[in-house]
Design an enzyme around this catalytic site. Structure first.
Site, PDB file in Angstrom:
ATOM      1  N   LYS A 113       0.517  -1.553  -0.275  1.00 22.32           N
ATOM      2  CA  LYS A 113       0.045   0.136  -0.329  1.00 22.32           C
ATOM      3  C   LYS A 113       0.616   2.038   0.254  1.00 22.32           C
ATOM      4  O   LYS A 113       1.089   2.091  -0.622  1.00 22.32           O
ATOM      5  CB  LYS A 113      -1.157   0.207   1.463  1.00 22.32           C
ATOM      6  CG  LYS A 113      -2.505  -0.790   0.958  1.00 22.32           C
ATOM      7  CD  LYS A 113      -3.108  -0.217   2.089  1.00 22.32           C
ATOM      8  CE  LYS A 113      -4.335  -1.340   2.265  1.00 22.32           C
ATOM      9  NZ  LYS A 113      -4.830  -1.481   2.949  1.00 22.32           N
ATOM     10  N   LYS A 195      -7.277 -10.226  -7.825  1.00 21.72           N
ATOM     11  CA  LYS A 195      -8.389 -10.441  -7.135  1.00 21.72           C
ATOM     12  C   LYS A 195      -9.357  -9.632  -7.076  1.00 21.72           C
ATOM     13  O   LYS A 195      -8.901  -8.189  -7.447  1.00 21.72           O
ATOM     14  CB  LYS A 195      -7.701 -10.902  -5.548  1.00 21.72           C
ATOM     15  CG  LYS A 195      -7.907  -9.785  -4.616  1.00 21.72           C
ATOM     16  CD  LYS A 195      -7.679  -9.823  -3.106  1.00 21.72           C
ATOM     17  CE  LYS A 195      -7.887  -9.068  -2.386  1.00 21.72           C
ATOM     18  NZ  LYS A 195      -7.889  -9.231  -0.655  1.00 21.72           N
ATOM     19  N   LYS A 198     -11.922  -3.477  -4.131  1.00 29.31           N
ATOM     20  CA  LYS A 198     -13.073  -2.465  -3.921  1.00 29.31           C
ATOM     21  C   LYS A 198     -12.520  -1.410  -4.554  1.00 29.31           C
ATOM     22  O   LYS A 198     -12.970  -0.696  -5.158  1.00 29.31           O
ATOM     23  CB  LYS A 198     -13.068  -2.442  -2.915  1.00 29.31           C
ATOM     24  CG  LYS A 198     -14.444  -3.081  -1.922  1.00 29.31           C
ATOM     25  CD  LYS A 198     -15.001  -2.201  -0.657  1.00 29.31           C
ATOM     26  CE  LYS A 198     -15.117  -3.062   0.530  1.00 29.31           C
ATOM     27  NZ  LYS A 198     -14.503  -3.390   2.089  1.00 29.31           N
TER      28      LYS A 198
HETATM   29  P1  AMP Z   1     -11.618  -5.359   2.242  1.00 27.12           P
HETATM   30  O1  AMP Z   1     -12.098  -5.785   0.845  1.00 27.12           O
HETATM   31  O2  AMP Z   1     -10.331  -5.631   1.289  1.00 27.12           O
HETATM   32  O3  AMP Z   1     -11.779  -4.889   3.495  1.00 27.12           O
HETATM   33  O4  AMP Z   1     -12.448  -7.721   2.877  1.00 27.12           O
HETATM   34  C1  AMP Z   1     -12.811  -8.007   3.439  1.00 27.12           C
HETATM   35  C2  AMP Z   1     -13.065  -9.275   3.126  1.00 27.12           C
HETATM   36  O5  AMP Z   1     -13.338  -9.594   2.226  1.00 27.12           O
HETATM   37  C3  AMP Z   1     -12.000  -9.853   3.898  1.00 27.12           C
HETATM   38  O6  AMP Z   1     -12.494 -10.705   5.101  1.00 27.12           O
HETATM   39  C4  AMP Z   1     -11.441 -10.119   2.481  1.00 27.12           C
HETATM   40  O7  AMP Z   1     -10.089 -10.954   2.456  1.00 27.12           O
HETATM   41  C5  AMP Z   1     -12.533 -10.677   1.594  1.00 27.12           C
HETATM   42  N1  AMP Z   1     -12.220 -10.889   0.642  1.00 27.12           N
HETATM   43  C6  AMP Z   1     -11.767  -9.237  -0.495  1.00 27.12           C
HETATM   44  N2  AMP Z   1     -11.414  -9.298  -1.477  1.00 27.12           N
HETATM   45  C7  AMP Z   1     -12.199 -10.128  -1.841  1.00 27.12           C
HETATM   46  C8  AMP Z   1     -12.010 -11.062  -2.631  1.00 27.12           C
HETATM   47  N3  AMP Z   1     -11.894 -10.891  -4.649  1.00 27.12           N
HETATM   48  N4  AMP Z   1     -12.050 -12.377  -3.068  1.00 27.12           N
HETATM   49  C9  AMP Z   1     -12.486 -13.466  -2.012  1.00 27.12           C
HETATM   50  N5  AMP Z   1     -12.769 -12.643  -0.949  1.00 27.12           N
HETATM   51  C10 AMP Z   1     -12.211 -11.773  -1.247  1.00 27.12           C
END
Ligand code: AMP
Ligand code: TRP
Length: 329
Positions: A113, A195, A198
């Site tokens: 990051k 992956k 957002k």
């Molecule tokens: P974040 O969006 O980084 O706050 O992630 C929130 C949750 O969603 C975490 O447990 C991540 O590991 C999961 N997550 C985020 N992106 C993916 C993805 N592309 N595939 C599977 N899990 C995801």
């Protein structure tokens, strides 16, 4: 026997997408009855990179609303917003005073990051995993369901707990990460080597939970595939494999069943059927989201109840920590 406690957090950086749903939230929903759960919208983590206040405000509410709409319920789970419970920042400060800087220098997510941000990197971004440790340890959580990318942060959390316990007495439970099996990782539609995320600049890379069927169809239509004919799961063909994985996760069908079903068919059939499956799977969630946000004050009330319950536990823990540190009698 008392149920074990689960804690997980989710950032409010933007709309939630299918990766968040399939990799995280849908699993939380499935396992919530087995545990006492805390699910937290981690807005203080979100501001470790600059955010527009108006957009942030909307995102925090949207993420919280989507957790309820996806099926997290108040009977088994406490859903709340991190900044409403002061104990998170307080405990993070205390942990700052027991965490060696070297431990944080090793965090790979910070390295990634901070490379993107160059001169703008805040102390908060560096300290991000310490706040995460405070989140988890405030609630005596045994299990932390997260994606693979968060494993290192949960290990750091254990190290902090262990060091505190060693210095000041047994105060904290040592938590374990609960990582879903591979396959719970949803890749981007346009760039299936990365992956689904957002913050992706190109919004067509992700299917958001509130996308309309038309938007879903248009995005799936543009999804990257390849020039081969056969439709099958193949690690060397990330595009088609990702589409099939989404299909697999949403329908619960086996891989052979799916391959048989699409045998002899072309990509446009796969994309058409996948659009249908995704739209239909998201429909009930979208309806519930509309219901609970249409009713004025409803979501706010649920979040106030969540913050109150979380706050009681957090306060008990902070008192115990203060006593062990010698800050209080
Ligand atoms: P974040 O969006 O980084 O706050 O992630 C929130 C949750 O969603 C975490 O447990 C991540 O590991 C999961 N997550 C985020 N992106 C993916 C993805 N592309 N595939 C599977 N899990 C995801
Ligand atoms: N860092 C996590 C992520 O980006 C979010 C998070 C913050 C979290 N605090 C947490 C996850 C505590 C689990 C437990 O996904």
């Amino acid at each position: 026997m008392a149920k074990k406690t689960v804690f997980s957090g989710i950032q409010a950086t933007g709309s939630l997408h299918l990766g968040n749903y399939l990799g995280a939230i849908s699993n939380w929903v499935k396992m919530q009855e087995e545990y006492d759960n805390y699910f937290c919208v981690v807005d203080l983590h979100t501001i470790t990179v600059p955010q527009d206040p108006e957009i942030l405000k909307a995102n925090i509410r949207e993420v919280a609303g989507l957790l309820f709409a996806a099926g997290i319920d108040e009977k088994n789970s406490v859903v709340f917003i991190q900044s409403y419970v002061k104990g998170h920042s307080e405990l993070a400060w205390i942990f700052n005073c027991v965490t060696p800087m070297g431990w944080l220098h090793r965090m790979t997510q910070f390295k990634e990051k901070s490379e993107k941000q160059k001169d703008e990197v805040s102390v908060g971004l560096f300290d991000y995993p310490v706040l995460q440790a405070a989140d988890i340890l405030l609630y005596d959580a045994h299990l932390v369901p997260v994606g693979e990318d968060q494993k290192q942060h949960v290990e750091l959390c254990r190290d902090i707990a262990q060091r505190f316990n060693y210095r000041y007495g047994e105060v904290f439970v040592l938590p374990d990460a609960l990582i879903p099996p591979v396959g719970g990782r949803v890749m981007g539609l346009l760039n299936p080597e990365k992956k689904m995320s957002k913050s992706e600049e190109n919004l067509n890379d992700a299917i958001f939970l509130l996308d309309t069927p038309d938007e879903i169809g248009a995005k799936i239509k543009r999804a990257t595939t390849d020039s081969q004919r056969e439709i099958c799961f193949d690690q060397n063909r990330p595009g088609v494999t990702n589409l099939l994985t989404i299909y697999e996760l949403l329908t619960g069908k086996s891989r052979t069943e799916i391959e048989d079903h699409f045998s002899g068919k072309n990509y446009s059939v796969l994309k058409g059927e996948l659009t249908e499956v995704v739209s239909e799977s998201l429909r009930p969630l979208q309806e519930r989201y509309r219901e609970l946000t249409d009713e004025k004050g409803y979501l706010d009330e649920m979040l106030a109840r969540g913050a109150e319950k979380a706050g009681e536990q957090a306060e008990r823990k902070i008192r115990q920590v203060h006593e062990h540190l010698g800050l209080r009698k």
